[in-house]
Design a protein around this motif. Structure first.
Motif, PDB file in Angstrom:
ATOM      1  N   MET A 160     -14.234  57.317  56.027  1.00 24.77           N
ATOM      2  CA  MET A 160     -14.365  57.211  54.573  1.00 24.77           C
ATOM      3  C   MET A 160     -15.308  58.274  54.024  1.00 24.77           C
ATOM      4  N   ASP A 161     -14.909  58.867  52.921  1.00 24.65           N
ATOM      5  CA  ASP A 161     -15.751  59.810  52.196  1.00 24.65           C
ATOM      6  C   ASP A 161     -16.440  59.031  51.077  1.00 24.65           C
ATOM      7  N   LEU A 162     -17.712  58.702  51.270  1.00 25.98           N
ATOM      8  CA  LEU A 162     -18.400  57.835  50.312  1.00 25.98           C
ATOM      9  C   LEU A 162     -18.736  58.532  49.004  1.00 25.98           C
ATOM     10  N   THR A 163     -18.453  59.834  48.907  1.00 25.57           N
ATOM     11  CA  THR A 163     -18.591  60.496  47.611  1.00 25.57           C
ATOM     12  C   THR A 163     -17.344  60.269  46.764  1.00 25.57           C
ATOM     13  N   ARG A 164     -16.287  59.753  47.390  1.00 27.19           N
ATOM     14  CA  ARG A 164     -15.031  59.473  46.680  1.00 27.19           C
ATOM     15  C   ARG A 164     -14.700  57.982  46.668  1.00 27.19           C
ATOM     16  N   VAL A 165     -14.980  57.295  47.766  1.00 23.26           N
ATOM     17  CA  VAL A 165     -14.714  55.861  47.856  1.00 23.26           C
ATOM     18  C   VAL A 165     -15.715  55.105  46.988  1.00 23.26           C
ATOM     19  N   THR A 166     -15.234  54.176  46.162  1.00 19.64           N
ATOM     20  CA  THR A 166     -16.147  53.396  45.325  1.00 19.64           C
ATOM     21  C   THR A 166     -16.802  52.283  46.144  1.00 19.64           C
ATOM     22  N   THR A 167     -17.879  51.762  45.614  1.00 21.70           N
ATOM     23  CA  THR A 167     -18.555  50.650  46.289  1.00 21.70           C
ATOM     24  C   THR A 167     -17.630  49.452  46.385  1.00 21.70           C
ATOM     25  N   ARG A 168     -16.838  49.227  45.358  1.00 13.96           N
ATOM     26  CA  ARG A 168     -15.890  48.110  45.380  1.00 13.96           C
ATOM     27  C   ARG A 168     -14.889  48.261  46.524  1.00 13.96           C
ATOM     28  N   GLU A 169     -14.398  49.477  46.733  1.00 14.41           N
ATOM     29  CA  GLU A 169     -13.431  49.724  47.801  1.00 14.41           C
ATOM     30  C   GLU A 169     -14.085  49.579  49.178  1.00 14.41           C
ATOM     31  N   LEU A 170     -15.328  50.045  49.300  1.00 11.77           N
ATOM     32  CA  LEU A 170     -16.035  49.934  50.574  1.00 11.77           C
ATOM     33  C   LEU A 170     -16.272  48.474  50.939  1.00 11.77           C
ATOM     34  N   ILE A 171     -16.749  47.700  49.990  1.00 11.10           N
ATOM     35  CA  ILE A 171     -17.042  46.292  50.243  1.00 11.10           C
ATOM     36  C   ILE A 171     -15.767  45.510  50.546  1.00 11.10           C
ATOM     37  N   ALA A 172     -14.671  45.876  49.856  1.00 13.87           N
ATOM     38  CA  ALA A 172     -13.400  45.178  50.070  1.00 13.87           C
ATOM     39  C   ALA A 172     -12.940  45.308  51.517  1.00 13.87           C
ATOM     40  N   LYS A 173     -13.268  46.408  52.162  1.00 13.68           N
ATOM     41  CA  LYS A 173     -12.866  46.619  53.553  1.00 13.68           C
ATOM     42  C   LYS A 173     -13.468  45.567  54.476  1.00 13.68           C
ATOM     43  N   TYR A 174     -14.618  45.007  54.081  1.00 12.34           N
ATOM     44  CA  TYR A 174     -15.297  44.002  54.908  1.00 12.34           C
ATOM     45  C   TYR A 174     -15.048  42.581  54.423  1.00 12.34           C
ATOM     46  N   GLY A 175     -14.246  42.438  53.362  1.00 16.50           N
ATOM     47  CA  GLY A 175     -13.836  41.109  52.906  1.00 16.50           C
ATOM     48  C   GLY A 175     -14.956  40.230  52.407  1.00 16.50           C
ATOM     49  N   LEU A 176     -15.994  40.809  51.821  1.00 14.71           N
ATOM     50  CA  LEU A 176     -17.135  40.031  51.352  1.00 14.71           C
ATOM     51  C   LEU A 176     -16.821  39.351  50.021  1.00 14.71           C
ATOM     52  N   ASP A 177     -17.332  38.115  49.842  1.00 12.74           N
ATOM     53  CA  ASP A 177     -17.049  37.394  48.600  1.00 12.74           C
ATOM     54  C   ASP A 177     -17.996  37.846  47.488  1.00 12.74           C
ATOM     55  N   ASP A 178     -17.706  37.376  46.263  1.00 17.05           N
ATOM     56  CA  ASP A 178     -18.450  37.837  45.088  1.00 17.05           C
ATOM     57  C   ASP A 178     -19.935  37.508  45.168  1.00 17.05           C
TER      58      ASP A 178
END
Length: 239
Positions: A160-178
């Motif tokens: 993942m390129d974290l300069t392009r991937v949003t925090t929402r997309e990164l967190i979604a990869k780990y399935g974390l709840d709100d």
């Protein structure tokens, strides 16, 4: 005053004192002046008489409030991250020898009508009611990713390129709840609102790493430290 100086700095606010200290460390001759009878400018810590004079004119504080010297009231109270930029500047300029700090015992979050301590150790994390047992496992994997992440080492990026991937997309990869996202975003990364979720994830990861590094520095109950005699000690130490 007939001496010659390389630099004249007016005011003893924190930024002016840091500038004065850095210039002095670099070998320049600095004249530092202030019209007030105390250091700190807007970031000062006032004793009782100074506080009364600032907000009540020339009235004297009542005697039952005790000695003026027993008070150090910060005009702009603010915790310091134990491994943050300001602490590194203090160490670089050797100002720390003039200061005493206290580690803040803990930090807390308000969630669904209750106040909870932000976990600072593995044991506190296991016992914390902020997450269920399965959610803790998912969060642990995410925290490990953040801990191992090195901006200059692509092997730690997990593709993942974290300069392009949003925090929402990164967190979604780990399935974390709100609820977990709120704890990570506001209690660990210290974002003020939710805009960070749709911004590049690199900033959030850096903030989380700073939190973890600061927590480990004194191995206390939080990543924060505070000058024992108030923030007004900082500009005075630089000066």
């Amino acid at each position: 005053m007939d001496e010659e100086y390389d630099v004249v700095v007016l005011g003893t606010g924190l930024k002016e004192c840091i500038l004065s200290g850095l210039l002095s460390v670099d070998g320049l001759k600095v004249l530092h002046m202030d019209r007030n009878d105390y250091y700190g400018g807007e970031s000062t810590s006032l004793n009782l008489i100074q506080l009364w004079k600032r907000f009540r004119g020339n009235d004297k504080p009542p005697a039952h409030l005790g000695s003026s010297r027993d008070y150090n009231v910060d005009m702009i109270p603010k915790f310091m991250m134990a491994n943050g930029t300001l602490v590194r500047v203090l160490i670089h300029t050797d100002v720390t020898k003039y200061l005493y700090f206290k580690a803040v015992d803990g930090s807390f979050v308000y969630n669904k009508g209750k106040v909870y301590k932000v976990p600072a150790t593995d044991m506190e994390t296991l016992k914390s009611p902020l997450m269920g047992i399965f959610e803790k496992r998912r969060a642990h994997k995410f925290v490990i990713y953040v801990h191992d992440y090195n901006e200059t080492d692509p092997k730690t990026h997990d593709g993942m390129d974290l300069t392009r991937v949003t925090t929402r997309e990164l967190i979604a990869k780990y399935g974390l709840d709100d609820n977990t996202v709120d704890v990570i975003g506001h209690a660990l990364a210290l974002h003020r609102d939710d805009r960070y979720l749709d911004e590049p994830a690199l900033d959030t990861v850096k903030r989380m790493k700073l939190y973890a590094e600061s927590l480990a520095r004194f191995q206390g109950g939080s990543p924060y430290i505070y000058p024992l005699y108030g923030l007004g000690e900082l500009p005075q130490a630089f000066a």
